[in-house]
Design an enzyme around this catalytic site. Structure first.
Site, mmCIF file in Angstrom:
data_model
loop_
_atom_site.group_PDB
_atom_site.id
_atom_site.type_symbol
_atom_site.label_atom_id
_atom_site.label_comp_id
_atom_site.label_asym_id
_atom_site.label_seq_id
_atom_site.Cartn_x
_atom_site.Cartn_y
_atom_site.Cartn_z
ATOM 1 N N ASP A 170 0.796 -1.223 0.000
ATOM 2 C CA ASP A 170 0.000 0.000 0.000
ATOM 3 C C ASP A 170 0.833 1.280 0.000
ATOM 4 O O ASP A 170 0.500 2.236 -0.699
ATOM 5 C CB ASP A 170 -0.948 0.001 1.200
ATOM 6 C CG ASP A 170 -2.138 -0.932 1.002
ATOM 7 O OD1 ASP A 170 -2.448 -1.250 -0.156
ATOM 8 O OD2 ASP A 170 -2.757 -1.331 2.002
ATOM 9 N N TYR A 254 -9.952 -0.036 2.579
ATOM 10 C CA TYR A 254 -9.561 -0.049 3.987
ATOM 11 C C TYR A 254 -9.192 1.341 4.489
ATOM 12 O O TYR A 254 -8.604 2.148 3.763
ATOM 13 C CB TYR A 254 -8.374 -0.981 4.215
ATOM 14 C CG TYR A 254 -8.780 -2.341 4.734
ATOM 15 C CD1 TYR A 254 -9.161 -2.510 6.060
ATOM 16 C CD2 TYR A 254 -8.808 -3.452 3.901
ATOM 17 C CE1 TYR A 254 -9.544 -3.755 6.546
ATOM 18 C CE2 TYR A 254 -9.195 -4.701 4.372
ATOM 19 C CZ TYR A 254 -9.557 -4.835 5.696
ATOM 20 O OH TYR A 254 -9.947 -6.061 6.167
#
Length: 530
Positions: A170, A254
């Site tokens: 990420d 998320y």
């Protein structure tokens, strides 16, 4: 984005990404939803050449029903009023003597702490020059030169065509700073006593971008106790008040709440909290009894599987315990049989056993790796061998994991594991090198595992009495449950850096006691317009 060896077609391009489709609205839908992740168009995959900005590959492999929109929305205006969930009374923080936070640019002073708060488009929050005031010594002492989240590795556990490439890095692939959310006052951070910082970064064309209110700093009054004791005729209690530095990165589905918490005891606590939305897979199943094979996840709603996955959040911590020359120490707690012989540490008493500590000062970085949850408990310390307490102990800080100590279970030769080979162990210690900031390597998108933490550590450099870096991974195996749908309640993992013979005594001993009757918890406050 990613790398899966030479077996994948290149389509004549060097920078490829796979894309998938989600349904926003369909004719005949009774409702619409903001939760596009709950409505995947499973079976359709596109390959995009990022340099040519062109679709170069397309697969429509299977037909699966699109999960319905009903029951997937999380927006307040779609759920009420009336709001029928648990109801709590609103609260605010009241500080009769004003805020204890002093901000000078990006330098923050609070209680016995001084630290610098920075912002990076890849790492998000960067904490630097964290020093704690030693009251007895009369000066500040350095604890942390620089700390930040180096990477978040999220591999999903479905090997099927539409899912095998769901193995995200990420920070390196998207950027935690670029993905930082503007914080909602009174919700993400307490109303009234939070200070906010903006972040700045450059967009893909090099233009500056201002990200407003992406970091907040506030004093936390949690009701916890810093220390207490009830004696024969007296009772002493000190409340625990801490300083929190918070950022929230929203990376697709998320939301990662990233907290740095500074305690007056000298402890630094790092907390990562996960919430947001599961990545979901469409399925023909509507009930659990219909499942006859590995679904690679949990049926969380009709036609909807929450796929198994991991979260590995790796911190880069350039520790400076009272100076730059530090050593890494393992203290292994070892059971011992009482032989009754004082010469071997025993005693002629009825006791049959006890435990003691075997101390090892680690010399090189291969031995500086540690996998937690081993056969014997181990305490991991970072000491300054050139500084000692008033009774001769080497000053130090110790690493204290607070749950979430999972390690990767992927095979060593699996492509995502090769890229994130460091995720097999929670602890790595290396000598400081200014080029070693990003645990999967500088270029995460196309990394192959040849330039990551595990690769650097193979040179087995010296880490004893050197400027050293701790790499610590908070790890969670996530098995989804129905409570995670349609939006997930927060789950957290943490660790602490706690003083260990750093001070000559409890640094909170002379903390001012609170008023005997406390402050009025329900006083009326007239809030002015200023």
């Amino acid at each position: 984005m990613g790398w899966f060896g030479d077996g994948e077609p290149t389509y004549g391009g060097a920078r490829l990404a796979k894309m998938q489709c989600f349904v926003r609205h369909m004719d005949g839908d009774a409702t619409t939803t903001a939760n596009v992740f709950a409505r995947p168009l499973d079976g359709v995959t596109l390959v995009v050449d990022l340099d040519r900005v062109a679709i170069v590959g397309y697969k429509d492999r299977v037909v699966k029903p699109v999960p319905k929109a009903e029951g997937t929305d999380y927006r307040a205006d779609k759920l009420g009023p009336p709001f029928t969930g648990p109801d709590t009374v609103p609260g605010v923080v009241v500080q009769p003597e004003g805020s204890g936070i002093c901000v000078d640019g990006h330098l923050v002073r609070w209680a016995n702490w001084e630290l610098h708060i920075g912002f990076d488009m890849r790492a998000g929050t960067v904490i630097s020059l964290a020093s704690v005031l030693d009251i007895d010594a009369g000066h500040r002492r350095r604890v942390l030169y620089r700390g930040f989240v180096s990477e978040i590795f999220v591999p999903y556990m479905d090997p099927e065509e539409e899912w095998y490439f769901h193995t995200f890095l990420d920070a390196g692939g998207y950027g935690l700073g670029v993905s930082a959310s503007s914080l909602q006052r009174g919700a993400d951070c307490p109303a009234g006593n939070a200070v906010y910082f903006d972040g700045y970064y450059s967009d893909p064309d090099g233009r500056p971008v201002k990200a407003e209110d992406v970091i907040c700093v506030f004093e936390r009054y949690s009701g916890d106790i810093a220390w207490r004791h009830t004696g024969i005729a007296e009772q002493e209690v000190r409340p625990d008040v801490t300083l929190v530095v918070r950022m929230v990165a929203t990376i697709g589905n998320y939301d990662y709440i990233l907290d740095w918490e500074f305690k007056t005891s000298g402890t630094i606590k790092c907390v990562v909290s996960l919430t947001g939305i599961l990545v979901m897979k469409a399925t023909s199943y509507t009930r659990v009894e219909q499942i006859r094979e590995d679904a690679h996840g949990t049926l969380v709603a009709e036609n909807t599987v929450g796929v198994y996955h991991d979260h590995f959040i790796t911190y880069h911590l350039d520790i400076d315990v009272d100076g730059t020359r530090n050593s890494f120490v393992k203290k292994t707690i070892t059971p011992v049989r009482n032989t009754g012989n004082p010469a071997t540490g025993g005693a002629d008493t009825p006791r049959k056993s006890y435990w003691t500590v075997r101390r090892e000062v680690v010399e090189t970085e291969v031995d500086g790796q540690a996998k937690l949850n081993g056969a014997l408990p181990v305490e991991l310390l970072f000491i300054n061998p050139g500084k000692k307490t008033n009774v001769g102990n080497e000053v130090g800080y110790r690493l204290v994991p607070a749950g979430a100590t999972a390690a990767s279970l992927l095979a060593d030769d699996d492509y995502p594991q090769r890229r994130a080979s460091y995720a097999k162990k929670q602890v790595w210690v290396t000598p400081y090198n200014k080029s070693e900031k990003w645990v999967p390597g500088l270029y995460a998108e196309q990394s192959t595992g040849d330039d990551n933490l595990a690769a650097w550590s193979r040179s087995n450099r010296r880490i004893m009495d050197e400027d050293i870096v701790l790499w610590y991974t908070v790890g969670l195996h996530h098995i989804p449950y129905q409570e995670d749908f349609p939006v997930m309640p927060t789950v957290s993992g943490a660790f602490e850096l706690r003083p260990s013979n750093f001070f000559d005594r409890n640094p909170l001993l002379r903390t001012r006691p609170p008023p005997r009757n406390g402050y009025s918890p329900n006083c009326s406050c007239n809030v002015g317009s200023g």
